[in-house]
Scaffold this motif. Sequence first.
Motif, PDB file in Angstrom:
ATOM      1  N   GLU A   1       0.800  -1.235   0.000  1.00  0.00           N
ATOM      2  CA  GLU A   1       0.000   0.000   0.000  1.00  0.00           C
ATOM      3  C   GLU A   1       0.829   1.280   0.000  1.00  0.00           C
ATOM      4  OE1 GLU A   1      -2.803  -0.090   3.149  1.00  0.00           O
ATOM      5  OE2 GLU A   1      -4.121  -1.545   2.164  1.00  0.00           O
ATOM      6  N   PRO A   2       1.983   1.358   0.715  1.00  0.00           N
ATOM      7  CA  PRO A   2       2.749   2.615   0.703  1.00  0.00           C
ATOM      8  C   PRO A   2       3.096   3.111  -0.694  1.00  0.00           C
ATOM      9  CG  PRO A   2       3.567   1.178   2.432  1.00  0.00           C
ATOM     10  CD  PRO A   2       2.556   0.383   1.660  1.00  0.00           C
ATOM     11  N   MET A   3       3.422   2.197  -1.618  1.00  0.00           N
ATOM     12  CA  MET A   3       3.773   2.612  -2.972  1.00  0.00           C
ATOM     13  C   MET A   3       2.558   3.007  -3.789  1.00  0.00           C
ATOM     14  SD  MET A   3       6.924   2.971  -3.675  1.00  0.00           S
ATOM     15  CE  MET A   3       6.716   3.119  -5.429  1.00  0.00           C
ATOM     16  N   GLU A   4       1.350   2.620  -3.365  1.00  0.00           N
ATOM     17  CA  GLU A   4       0.145   3.025  -4.089  1.00  0.00           C
ATOM     18  C   GLU A   4      -0.007   4.538  -4.036  1.00  0.00           C
ATOM     19  OE1 GLU A   4      -2.011   1.159  -5.971  1.00  0.00           O
ATOM     20  OE2 GLU A   4      -0.420  -0.345  -5.679  1.00  0.00           O
ATOM     21  N   ARG A   5       0.291   5.128  -2.901  1.00  0.00           N
ATOM     22  CA  ARG A   5       0.220   6.590  -2.793  1.00  0.00           C
ATOM     23  C   ARG A   5       1.282   7.247  -3.669  1.00  0.00           C
ATOM     24  NH1 ARG A   5      -0.781   4.837   2.492  1.00  0.00           N
ATOM     25  NH2 ARG A   5       1.420   5.004   3.089  1.00  0.00           N
ATOM     26  N   GLN A   6       2.469   6.637  -3.724  1.00  0.00           N
ATOM     27  CA  GLN A   6       3.532   7.178  -4.572  1.00  0.00           C
ATOM     28  C   GLN A   6       3.150   7.072  -6.046  1.00  0.00           C
ATOM     29  OE1 GLN A   6       6.154   8.720  -3.396  1.00  0.00           O
ATOM     30  NE2 GLN A   6       7.059   9.135  -5.390  1.00  0.00           N
ATOM     31  N   LYS A   7       2.478   5.992  -6.423  1.00  0.00           N
ATOM     32  CA  LYS A   7       2.045   5.832  -7.816  1.00  0.00           C
ATOM     33  C   LYS A   7       1.034   6.898  -8.213  1.00  0.00           C
ATOM     34  CE  LYS A   7       0.982   1.356  -7.780  1.00  0.00           C
ATOM     35  NZ  LYS A   7       0.549   0.048  -8.314  1.00  0.00           N
ATOM     36  N   LEU A   8       0.173   7.270  -7.304  1.00  0.00           N
ATOM     37  CA  LEU A   8      -0.797   8.332  -7.603  1.00  0.00           C
ATOM     38  C   LEU A   8      -0.084   9.669  -7.804  1.00  0.00           C
ATOM     39  CD1 LEU A   8      -3.712   7.448  -5.144  1.00  0.00           C
ATOM     40  CD2 LEU A   8      -3.715   7.242  -7.643  1.00  0.00           C
ATOM     41  N   ARG A   9       0.976   9.898  -7.035  1.00  0.00           N
ATOM     42  CA  ARG A   9       1.758  11.127  -7.240  1.00  0.00           C
ATOM     43  C   ARG A   9       2.391  11.118  -8.636  1.00  0.00           C
ATOM     44  NH1 ARG A   9       3.729   9.600  -1.997  1.00  0.00           N
ATOM     45  NH2 ARG A   9       2.649  10.760  -0.343  1.00  0.00           N
ATOM     46  N   TYR A  10       2.869   9.948  -9.051  1.00  0.00           N
ATOM     47  CA  TYR A  10       3.469   9.826 -10.381  1.00  0.00           C
ATOM     48  C   TYR A  10       2.421  10.064 -11.465  1.00  0.00           C
ATOM     49  CZ  TYR A  10       8.132   8.170  -9.093  1.00  0.00           C
ATOM     50  OH  TYR A  10       9.413   8.083  -8.628  1.00  0.00           O
ATOM     51  N   LEU A  11       1.199   9.582 -11.248  1.00  0.00           N
ATOM     52  CA  LEU A  11       0.128   9.813 -12.218  1.00  0.00           C
ATOM     53  C   LEU A  11      -0.150  11.304 -12.348  1.00  0.00           C
ATOM     54  CD1 LEU A  11      -2.140   8.946 -14.101  1.00  0.00           C
ATOM     55  CD2 LEU A  11      -3.586   8.566 -12.084  1.00  0.00           C
ATOM     56  N   GLN A  12      -0.162  11.993 -11.224  1.00  0.00           N
ATOM     57  CA  GLN A  12      -0.381  13.447 -11.243  1.00  0.00           C
ATOM     58  C   GLN A  12       0.733  14.155 -12.001  1.00  0.00           C
ATOM     59  OE1 GLN A  12      -0.246  15.443  -7.363  1.00  0.00           O
ATOM     60  NE2 GLN A  12      -2.145  16.496  -7.896  1.00  0.00           N
ATOM     61  N   GLU A  13       1.970  13.735 -11.779  1.00  0.00           N
ATOM     62  CA  GLU A  13       3.108  14.327 -12.476  1.00  0.00           C
ATOM     63  C   GLU A  13       3.068  13.978 -13.961  1.00  0.00           C
ATOM     64  OE1 GLU A  13       8.005  14.379 -12.086  1.00  0.00           O
ATOM     65  OE2 GLU A  13       6.774  13.467 -10.506  1.00  0.00           O
ATOM     66  N   PHE A  14       2.630  12.771 -14.272  1.00  0.00           N
ATOM     67  CA  PHE A  14       2.494  12.354 -15.666  1.00  0.00           C
ATOM     68  C   PHE A  14       1.493  13.244 -16.408  1.00  0.00           C
ATOM     69  CE2 PHE A  14       0.710   9.762 -19.065  1.00  0.00           C
ATOM     70  CZ  PHE A  14       1.840   9.204 -19.628  1.00  0.00           C
ATOM     71  N   MET A  15       0.384  13.545 -15.772  1.00  0.00           N
ATOM     72  CA  MET A  15      -0.622  14.432 -16.376  1.00  0.00           C
ATOM     73  C   MET A  15      -0.034  15.811 -16.648  1.00  0.00           C
ATOM     74  SD  MET A  15      -3.756  13.356 -13.863  1.00  0.00           S
ATOM     75  CE  MET A  15      -4.648  14.877 -14.201  1.00  0.00           C
ATOM     76  N   PHE A  16       0.802  16.286 -15.736  1.00  0.00           N
ATOM     77  CA  PHE A  16       1.413  17.606 -15.908  1.00  0.00           C
ATOM     78  C   PHE A  16       2.351  17.618 -17.114  1.00  0.00           C
ATOM     79  CE2 PHE A  16       5.149  20.283 -15.085  1.00  0.00           C
ATOM     80  CZ  PHE A  16       4.553  21.541 -15.048  1.00  0.00           C
ATOM     81  N   HIS A  17       3.221  16.590 -17.207  1.00  0.00           N
ATOM     82  CA  HIS A  17       4.201  16.556 -18.297  1.00  0.00           C
ATOM     83  C   HIS A  17       3.546  16.327 -19.657  1.00  0.00           C
ATOM     84  CE1 HIS A  17       7.845  16.944 -16.001  1.00  0.00           C
ATOM     85  NE2 HIS A  17       7.506  15.937 -15.190  1.00  0.00           N
ATOM     86  N   THR A  18       2.448  15.606 -19.690  1.00  0.00           N
ATOM     87  CA  THR A  18       1.792  15.317 -20.965  1.00  0.00           C
ATOM     88  C   THR A  18       0.727  16.350 -21.317  1.00  0.00           C
ATOM     89  OG1 THR A  18       0.169  13.908 -19.846  1.00  0.00           O
ATOM     90  CG2 THR A  18       2.156  12.848 -20.696  1.00  0.00           C
ATOM     91  N   ASP A  19       0.463  17.240 -20.356  1.00  0.00           N
ATOM     92  CA  ASP A  19      -0.577  18.248 -20.564  1.00  0.00           C
ATOM     93  C   ASP A  19      -1.908  17.596 -20.952  1.00  0.00           C
ATOM     94  OD1 ASP A  19      -1.629  20.804 -20.612  1.00  0.00           O
ATOM     95  OD2 ASP A  19      -1.070  21.155 -22.708  1.00  0.00           O
TER      96      ASP A  19
END
Length: 356
Positions: free
Chosen positions: A68-86
């Motif tokens: 579960e700890p990495m699930e929260r980190q994965k959501l942060r990565y998804l948010q960053e992915f949305m930013f980089h891909t616009d």
Amino acid sequence: MEKEKASKDELEFVRDIERSLANLEPPMSSDCCIYRVPRNLRKGMKEDAYTPHAVSIGPLHHGKKELEPMERQKLRYLQEFMFHTDSSLYALFCFIKVMEDRIRSCYAETIPFNSNEFVKMILTDAAFIILHIVKSNYDDLDEVVYRNSCLMSSIRRDIMLLENQIPFFVLCELYDFHYRMPSPVLKLAFPLPLELCHYRGQTYICDYISLMVCLMETSKDVDLLVQKKILDNSLSDSNEVVTFVRNLRSNIVVDRRHNYYNNLFTSLNRHCEQRWVEAFRSQQKWHITLKVWLTVLKVDYFSNPWRTASTIAASLLLVFTLSPGFQVTSDSEILVESLRLQVISDSEILARSPGV
């Protein structure tokens, strides 16, 4: 009446079969490429050898509490992915949704998640993998994940596990259509269990393990391979390497007809057989040479008692002369010379005698 009852029972039984057939899962798709590790491999190794330690990828280990700890980190990565891909979350969600059936067909078992849960999981995991690969190539990232070498090692290990996968085409299409950051080519290796399940006749890793088992029968073999820089041993003991490879090999059935190293095995066997033949011939030559020298020695130096005595006396003189601290005196020289002349004289007389 009994006949009618029997008919009803049979009819109900047939209906049960029809319901089972109606609920039957569709046959495994030809696109299937993600499997559970076969039980025979699990028996030969520790259970956690095929279980993720830090992060779950795909549905087979999704939702485990220890991950579960990495699930929260994965959501942060998804948010960053949305930013980089616009890109909006809705656009990304719909992009994965279109591929849902194709993605599900890649798994060897039916995935119990509903459509929305499944699409969210695939999107989150795909964004995490792409961003993780990109970030791993930068040395100056000041993030917790990349400062923790133990966690980084676990993540690298986990994304290689057979049961911890999403289809590769998802990463490729998501990257091609949305991602704009410069990045190295995405490369994912096929682990050993995948070969056994999916690549009949192309089991290169399994064949390589079979080869290494033949080369590593003892810890000394391992030490030699490490010394020659053929093997990099990250385990604490060479015996552990031998045990590890043997356990791995004991659960692999290799098709020798398609073994990638067949030619190498044949060449090595031929080489060893040739060396054995040459060694045997060399040994035969040595025996023949020794026999000839013994015959010459017997005929020339030990053919009668006088020659034997002369040979022994000359040998003793040579030994004493070469010995440290030994000096031949004049009396000794006269004695030896007299003995030599006497032996020669007697030998000549004996040689002229009839019957000798």
